[in-house]
Design an enzyme around this catalytic site. Structure first.
Site, short mmCIF file in Angstrom:
data_model
loop_
_atom_site.label_atom_id
_atom_site.label_comp_id
_atom_site.label_asym_id
_atom_site.label_seq_id
_atom_site.Cartn_x
_atom_site.Cartn_y
_atom_site.Cartn_z
N TRP B 309 0.84 -1.20 0.00
CA TRP B 309 0.00 0.00 0.00
C TRP B 309 0.88 1.26 0.00
CZ3 TRP B 309 -0.47 4.24 3.18
CH2 TRP B 309 -1.59 5.05 2.99
N HIS B 310 2.02 1.16 0.68
CA HIS B 310 2.89 2.33 0.78
C HIS B 310 3.64 2.63 -0.51
CE1 HIS B 310 2.10 1.79 5.07
NE2 HIS B 310 2.44 3.05 5.19
N GLY B 311 3.74 1.67 -1.39
CA GLY B 311 4.42 1.94 -2.65
C GLY B 311 4.79 0.67 -3.39
N PHE B 550 2.24 8.48 -1.32
CA PHE B 550 1.45 7.26 -1.22
C PHE B 550 0.04 7.52 -1.70
CE2 PHE B 550 4.56 7.12 2.36
CZ PHE B 550 5.46 6.39 1.64
#
Lengths: 382, 550
Positions: B309-311, B550
């Site tokens: 989700w963060h990258g 993000f």
């Protein structure tokens, strides 16, 4: 019951006063700058930072779509803030006095002013500079009388051991990487903390006679028997001091004159202009007061990277590949050479070809690579 | 437009606040929607239609779902597929395609805040399907919820159920607004004074060729502090703006660096994201009401997804996987460790605390005062069914037991704290690295594996220059405020009884003065935070928020 109700009422009213004050502070914080933006004319130039201020951007669909409008608007608001210098000073003082940070953007506050730090040796960049010096030597100076290298320490050298180590690393790296046979002139012994301005990166010309003597000795030249006299032009705050907003101190700009500086003819080869060794008008007109020495790097947009000084003396030529420090040293070397050529390599060595005939080395030509540790560590000399 | 930009603070926010409060109640939501769109355009004008499309898509599918027909489930699946396909295309397609076709695959520009608003939109649709929230019939109202500028681009992830009442009518008042102002000033100072100052150290490390043990630790610790102050500062401002407009957004951080286990850390860090994964991934997968192996699998899935989700980078996957491993290890090992330590302390306590019946340590453990008190499973210690480390309604800490063995407990707390922070710091090194290679290089410097020197003049310089900032921000990241307040009140209470005069004074003048001082504390604190922040904003400490990417 009544007492409890009264107490509750008192607490509520106390909270209410606190809340009202809090909200008032917040709205004042948001609205006061807006009032000043409307009332005050935005500045066109930010003196302390030596740059033009961002103008109010014009709105258009394309500028909004490209996000340029908002970015430019933000820059405009920051530049036009009514107490900008005060805010920057506040930030820097908070960083140094409360957060106890040693420097702000590489500038350290000292008892007598500010000092720009070297911080760390960039060996890759220094290797590039050494390669450039070698290339110049092999192309133009295979016949030269002598090739000399001198790295100028900054004021920070005299403030901390880590800066001293860093300078030595820079200086030694350049010396080691430069393959062309050369002699190195170590200036650290003849300079001291007092040899530099307290608010500027440069050295004081009136403190450079020992430096000139040392360099001429190394080149086997006699120091000219002449009388040097000092003339004070006035107080100024140097670029480091004004950009850092960390000090209130000022310096005094002094120029050193002699019979040689008076009769020297200076030609600015790129612009084709000529003049004297000192441009005292620059002290009053230019933001950078050090432009007094050989007009600075640019004059009204003209490039001053190639300078020839005809000294009227006898005794060969000296070619100095230099940065801004050499502009104040060159006038002290005039009596020992018939011509001194100063070349600023920060403009790029590619333009050397245009002046190839000037650079043809011979036995009576000395070549001096004189660069400050700051420049050699932070600027690509190619 | 960042919350810390001059454009936001001196043009956008005062304008929006003044107009908002002048408008009649009916016009407030449409106005907030327009303001939010303008705000989004200033950050990412090219993606504004995608935002509106996402809002419309979820609004329309939610209406179909709310009919409770046989198509509801299909509508939910289609809607979620559309939501996550868009997210996948913009955020992950390049990453996965480049694994097979190399870097020649074009990379789409990542729309600002897409991860946040996609998760919010998806949560709404799922909640409508589950009947956990009302289906919003008015598109402008729903679009206002999804596009609301305070939380649009960097969270917190607000579920519709959190604000559905506020969308219809909102309470106003000076108390709520003043609380918002206080939170905003605090958040602004956290971001521009602390986080941005720590950023300079990170830049120094990145630009330096010097690598040694001390410098690597300085970098790792400063980044760990920076990301907390940056992100929690932003969240404070977002929640504060919510309060100013009459909303109550959920808490996102609760002093995460005070945690004594990794699980506890994740109950305090980015709580709305943890809560989202718990509700929509972990529990649907079976949570912890299943076999140990299946539970470990569920944890691994959740944490790899959290990392992703963060990258789209292997560093984020590795970061998530690290936490998965730690949480699984805590789940598997801590119960045994707890029993062992309970028995050990039980024996010691009998010797040391005979008066207390020999079980004070057990009481301490049961009260959650030491790491081993962490509740690892469903239903144990009365904890609700929750993912390890995922946000739950369980209290983070509890009051101290009456006969707490102070030294032993403090030592265990300290050990737990060191263990947690060690992995959190190492985790953030992986998180912030460009590649796994660079992360391992930094970690090997930190852990004395690479043979890098212990220190250098450069790292000593940075240590000297940043020690106060790092020490101050470390203290401020812990819940010291409440503790100091408690100590102060206890001290004043004790002194007041023992001194021959009342500390609060008897004269009306002294009482008034004290009252005035109490009234002045909050405005003064707000003024100090705002002015210091202003120094840093105008002084050039103007950097993008970390979580914008993000």
């Amino acid at each position: 019951m009544n007492r409890i109700r009264l107490k509750k009422k008192k607490t509520t009213s106390a909270r209410s006063l606190s809340d009202t004050l809090t909200i008032a502070v917040f709205f004042l914080f948001m609205l006061i700058p807006g009032i000043f933006y409307i009332l005050l004319k935005p500045p066109a130039f930010l003196e302390s930072e030596r740059r033009s201020a961002e103008a109010m951007p014009e709105i258009s669909l394309s500028s909004i779509y490209d996000k340029e409008y908002y970015e430019d608007f933000e820059s405009f608001l920051l530049d036009a803030f009514f107490a900008r210098d005060l805010m920057i000073r506040g930030k820097n003082l908070f960083s140094t006095d409360i957060l106890m940070q040693t420097d702000v953007d590489g500038i350290m506050k000292t008892d007598d002013g500010v000092v720009k730090l070297l911080m760390e040796c960039d060996k890759a960049r220094i290797s590039e500079t050494a390669e450039t010096f070698d290339r110049i030597c092999s192309e133009y100076f295979q016949q030269a009388g002598g090739i000399y290298l001198s790295v100028i320490p900054g004021r920070s050298f005299y403030f901390s051991d880590s800066e001293k180590l860093c300078f030595e690393e820079c200086s030694n790296t350049l010396d080691r990487k430069m393959r062309t046979p050369h002699s190195t002139v170590d200036l650290t012994g003849v300079l001291s903390q007092d040899s530099y301005y307290c608010t500027d990166i440069h050295w004081k010309q009136q403190k450079l006679l020992p430096v000139a003597r040392l360099i001429l000795d190394a080149m086997g030249r006699a120091f000219p028997p002449t009388v040097f006299s000092e003339t004070e032009l006035g107080e100024f705050t140097g670029t480091v001091g004004s950009q850092s907003h960390l000090c209130d101190e000022t310096d005094i700009l002094t120029i050193v004159t002699s019979e040689y500086t008076k009769k020297a003819e200076v030609s600015y080869l790129v612009s084709g202009e000529s003049g004297g060794v000192y441009d005292t008008d620059a002290f009053y007109e230019s933001y950078d007061k050090y432009d007094v020495f050989l007009r600075g790097e640019t004059t009204g947009g003209a490039n001053n990277s190639f300078i020839s000084i005809k000294t009227g003396s006898s005794g060969g030529r000296l070619i100095i590949f230099r940065d801004s420090f050499a502009r104040s040293l060159a006038p002290l070397l005039l009596g020992s050479y018939s011509e001194i050529i100063l070349i600023d390599l920060r403009a790029g060595s590619g333009s050397l070809e245009r002046y190839a005939d000037l650079l043809s080395g011979s036995e009576d030509t000395d070549v001096l690579f004189l660069v400050s540790a700051y420049v050699v560590n932070t600027t690509a000399i190619k | 437009m960042l919350f810390s930009s001059a454009l936001f603070l001196f043009v956008f926010l005062p304008g929006v606040l003044i107009i908002y409060y002048l408008l009649p109640a009916k016009a407030k939501n449409p106005f907030l929607l327009v303001a939010s769109i303008v705000f989004y355009i200033s950050s990412d004008p090219k993606s504004v239609f995608l935002l509106i499309f996402t809002a419309f898509l979820n609004y329309a599918f939610a209406l179909i779902i709310a009919r409770r027909s046989r198509f509801s489930k299909v509508a939910l699946i289609l809607c979620l597929a559309a939501d996550f396909s868009v997210l996948f295309f913009f955020k992950y397609s390049h990453f996965f395609l480049s694994l097979f076709f190399g870097d020649s695959v074009p990379e789409p520009a990542l729309p600002v805040g897409i991860s946040f608003y996609t998760f919010q939109a998806a949560s709404y649709t799922i909640d409508v399907y589950r009947n956990d929230c009302r289906c919003e019939r008015s598109f402008p109202t729903f679009a206002t919820y999804l596009c609301l500028f305070p939380q649009l681009i960097a969270g917190p992830i607000v579920r519709y159920s959190d604000v559905e009442d506020s969308m219809l009518s909102r309470q106003r008042g000076t108390v709520r607004f003043s609380d918002g102002v206080f939170l905003f000033a605090r958040g602004l100072a956290k971001k521009v004074v602390i986080a941005d100052s720590l950023f300079v150290l990170g830049v120094g490390y990145a630009e330096s060729m010097q690598r040694d043990v001390l410098f690597s630790w300085l970098y790792a610790v400063s980044f760990t502090l920076r990301i907390y102050f940056d992100f929690s500062g932003y969240t404070d401002m977002a929640r504060a703006l919510g309060k100013m407009f009459g909303f109550e957004f959920p808490e996102n951080f609760r002093h995460p660096y005070a945690a004594k286990t990794v699980s506890e850390f994740w109950r305090r860090w980015h709580m709305t994201l943890s809560s989202w994964f718990r509700s929509y991934v972990y529990i649907p997968l079976g949570g912890n009401r299943c076999s140990k192996a299946r539970n470990a699998f569920n944890i691994a899935v959740v944490w790899v997804l959290t990392g992703l989700w963060h990258g789209a980078n292997f560093t984020f996957i590795a970061w998530g996987a690290l936490y998965a491993l730690l949480l699984i290890a805590e789940k598997m090992l801590f119960p045994a460790l707890r029993i062992a330590l309970t028995q050990l302390f039980d024996r010691r306590s009998r010797r040391s605390f005979k008066k207390d019946g020999g079980r004070p340590y057990v009481n301490a453990l049961a009260a959650g005062e030491v790491p081993v008190a962490y509740s690892p499973g469903a239903g144990q210690n009365g904890m609700p069914d929750s993912a390890e480390g995922l946000s739950s309604s369980a209290p983070v800490s509890s009051s101290a037991p009456s006969a707490r063995p102070v030294i032993a407990s403090a030592m265990l707390s300290f050990a737990g704290h060191v263990y947690t922070m060690f992995f959190v710091i190492c985790g953030f090194v992986i998180f912030n690295a460009d590649s796994l290679g660079s992360a391992f290089s930094t970690l090997s410097d930190m852990l004395l594996i690479s043979g890098a020197p212990l220190f250098s003049t450069v790292s000593l310089y940075y240590l000297k220059s940043y020690s106060v900032l790092i020490a101050a921000s470390s203290v401020l990241s812990l819940p010291v405020g409440n503790r100091l307040k408690r100590i102060f009140h206890t001290l004043v209470g004790r002194l007041n009884g023992r001194l021959p005069f009342s500390i609060y004074g008897r004269s009306r003048f002294v009482r008034r003065l004290a009252s005035l001082a109490r009234n002045a504390v909050r405005p003064a604190a707000v003024l100090a935070c705002l002015m210091t922040s202003l120094f840093f904003i105008i002084g050039g400490s103007y950097k993008p928020f970390l979580y914008f990417r993000f």
